[in-house]
Design an enzyme around this catalytic site. Structure first.
Site, PDB file in Angstrom:
ATOM      1  N   GLU A  26       0.826  -1.210   0.000  1.00 25.64           N
ATOM      2  CA  GLU A  26       0.000   0.000   0.000  1.00 25.64           C
ATOM      3  C   GLU A  26       0.860   1.259   0.000  1.00 25.64           C
ATOM      4  OE1 GLU A  26      -2.987  -0.318  -0.675  1.00 25.64           O
ATOM      5  OE2 GLU A  26      -3.162  -2.466  -0.284  1.00 25.64           O
ATOM      6  N   HIS A  29       1.448   2.367  -3.543  1.00 25.99           N
ATOM      7  CA  HIS A  29       0.332   3.164  -4.075  1.00 25.99           C
ATOM      8  C   HIS A  29       0.370   4.582  -3.505  1.00 25.99           C
ATOM      9  CE1 HIS A  29      -1.376  -0.343  -5.907  1.00 25.99           C
ATOM     10  NE2 HIS A  29      -1.753  -0.925  -4.766  1.00 25.99           N
TER      11      HIS A  29
END
Length: 377
Positions: A26, A29
């Site tokens: 994550e 991202h």
């Protein structure tokens, strides 16, 4: 037999593997999204009820969920954790609309999505590079040092001293290449090109299927040719070359995953071999008992696995988003909301079915169904 880890160590090891890898995924991202000027409204490790949460000065809510089986970054303009576009983003003020994910150019949206799997691969490459630098690279020649009597190699006429040039047309450079090729192809025919006394000879063989048990009592069905290497050769790896070796190893692991998935989809391998979170938890605990190096190496393997799975073209996964962006690039307009909604629903159904299947397989591998049938009987 090595003593299996207890329940507590298994749980702690699982969290120690999945938590950092989900965070790294994550974070990829998040960092690329931030570089592209997209506001992250939420960064979550885990799903479900919040265990802890805080809001930073940029307005991002960092949260830890009770179920450590994944995570997400919700950018401005996202409707939910699966990054479906919220139609209401068009009604936002101009300044907020500019920092929304849907407002960004196609290449930036694709880069943000691809950053998650990419950083998982990068994380694994760094680990494997450190191992290569510390322990060297196995370069044992692809030469039969010994041939096991009654083995597949013996049946094919392989003799000690023969150099294995290729297997079914795939070039073989080291003995590890032989092992990696054979172990995922039990009971499969194989054309073996060898070099003997300066002559090239083609042999027809059949990879044997053997049942092996590890130190924890786990049973595996793998392929074996029945040849042993000669003197092992391990070459030192310079610091500058370590990442190259690691990238090559990562590529080999990904290729094995692709081939194994192809065998399952083609019916050549049983879907019962697919494992899920419970199996990962079990192996995490086992790796932890073998020492820090085994545990870190296992993390690298799971990181590659996580990156690979997320690139599958299934809606709701990163690969599904990238597929939509590929279609958008070709047709010069986004995929219609109706098609996206249908695809996301289908993707959710596929993922739920897969979770049920792998959980059933995990419980079967633990012998739960046999014990239950014994109680009922």
């Amino acid at each position: 037999m090595i003593q299996n880890p207890g329940f507590l160590l298994t749980v702690l090891a699982f969290v120690a593997v999945i938590g950092p890898l989900v965070f790294v995924h994550e974070l990829g991202h998040y960092l690329v999204g931030r570089w592209c000027g997209v506001k992250a409204e939420a960064f979550s490790i885990g799903f479900g009820p919040e265990i802890a949460a805080w809001v930073d000065r940029r307005g991002t809510r960092w949260r830890i969920g009770a179920l450590p089986l994944g995570g997400y970054v919700r950018f401005k303009g996202d409707m939910n954790a699966s990054s479906q576009t919220d139609p209401a983003w068009l009604q936002l003020p101009a300044a907020e609309r500019a920092e929304s994910f849907p407002a960004k150019p196609l290449w930036q949206r694709a880069a943000i999505v691809a950053a998650g799997p990419f950083i998982n691969f990068l994380f694994a490459i760094l680990i494997l590079a450190a191992f290569a630098f510390a322990h060297g690279e196995s370069r044992t020649p692809a030469v039969a040092g010994q041939v096991q009597p009654g083995s597949a190699a013996a049946a094919a006429g392989i003799q000690p001293g023969d150099r294995i040039v290729s297997l079914n047309g795939r070039e073989v450079a080291t003995f590890d290449d032989i092992r990696l090729y054979a172990q995922i192809r039990p009971d499969e025919p194989v054309k073996i090109l060898i070099e003997r006394a300066g002559r090239s000879i083609e042999k027809q063989g059949h990879v044997s299927a053997v049942q092996e048990r590890d130190g924890f009592g786990n049973s595996y069905r793998i392929g074996r040719l029945g040849i042993a290497p000669g003197e092992p050769v391990v070459e030192p790896v310079a610091l500058w070359r370590a990442p190259i070796v690691a990238i090559k190893q990562t590529g080999q692991i990904i290729r094995t995953m692709v081939e194994t998935l192809g065998q399952i989809l083609g019916g050549g391998r049983s879907v019962k071999e697919l494992g899920g979170p419970l199996k990962i938890a079990e192996v995490s605990g086992q790796a932890a008992t073998l020492g820090i190096e085994s545990f870190v190496f296992f993390m690298a393997l799971i990181s590659i696995n996580l990156g690979f799975i997320n690139l599958l073209p299934i809606p709701m996964l990163d690969g599904g988003h990238l597929l939509f962006y590929g279609v958008e690039a070709v047709q010069r307009r986004p995929v219609s909301p109706r098609v996206q909604e249908w695809a996301y629903r289908s993707g959710l159904a596929v993922l739920l079915a897969m979770m049920m299947l792998v959980t059933f397989n995990d419980l079967s591998s633990f012998g739960l169904w046999e014990r239950l049938s014994g109680l009922i009987g």
